[in-house]
Write a protein that holds these residues in place. Structure first.
Motif, mmCIF file in Angstrom:
data_model
loop_
_atom_site.group_PDB
_atom_site.id
_atom_site.type_symbol
_atom_site.label_atom_id
_atom_site.label_comp_id
_atom_site.label_asym_id
_atom_site.label_seq_id
_atom_site.Cartn_x
_atom_site.Cartn_y
_atom_site.Cartn_z
ATOM 1 N N GLU A 97 -0.350 -1.736 -9.568
ATOM 2 C CA GLU A 97 0.264 -0.740 -8.703
ATOM 3 C C GLU A 97 1.510 -1.315 -8.036
ATOM 4 N N ILE A 98 2.310 -0.452 -7.437
ATOM 5 C CA ILE A 98 3.484 -0.870 -6.679
ATOM 6 C C ILE A 98 3.543 -0.060 -5.387
ATOM 7 N N GLY A 99 4.392 -0.494 -4.463
ATOM 8 C CA GLY A 99 4.619 0.247 -3.227
ATOM 9 C C GLY A 99 3.657 -0.135 -2.118
ATOM 10 N N SER A 100 3.727 0.617 -1.034
ATOM 11 C CA SER A 100 2.857 0.395 0.116
ATOM 12 C C SER A 100 1.474 0.945 -0.178
ATOM 13 N N ARG A 101 0.457 0.178 0.154
ATOM 14 C CA ARG A 101 -0.928 0.564 -0.124
ATOM 15 C C ARG A 101 -1.751 0.452 1.152
#
Length: 122
Positions: A97-101
């Motif tokens: 995954e990528i980005g803010s989690r």
């Protein structure tokens, strides 16, 4: 090993159908070591946020405690550090995954409650 997963009402934006198991949450669950946690820390529910770059690499400096319910003080810090270690340990090979989690660690397991808008951008 039981953890309750709750969604805090202050999260901005729509949340993934009350939280859900995702490849990310399942991967982190496999690294979540509760063996040394106190009974007070085991009763906590934590929301932990972090950022993944465009290659799925974790920026460990972005791991942050968003909220904690069911305890305070040392128990919160102990549980947060265990969650932080799980995120770092499982991310050694990167994530898909990528980005803010945002993950919720609780007595019934780990759920991904990343706002839907963030998942659509990733």
């Amino acid at each position: 090993m039981r953890f309750v997963l709750m969604i805090a009402t202050f999260l901005a934006g729509p949340v993934c159908a009350g939280g859900m198991q995702t490849p990310l949450s399942e991967k982190v669950q496999s690294c979540w070591n509760t063996g040394a946690l106190s009974s007070a820390a085991l009763r906590l529910t934590l929301q932990v946020a972090f950022d993944l770059d465009q290659q799925g690499e974790l920026n460990s400096g972005t791991i942050r405690l968003v909220s904690a319910t069911g305890g305070s003080g040392g128990a919160v810090e102990q549980a947060f550090q265990a969650a932080r270690r799980a995120i770092i340990r499982c991310g050694a090979d990167g994530y898909d995954e990528i980005g803010s989690r945002v993950l919720v660690f609780g007595p019934d397991g780990i759920l991904d409650i990343t706002p839907q808008a963030a998942l659509l951008e990733a």
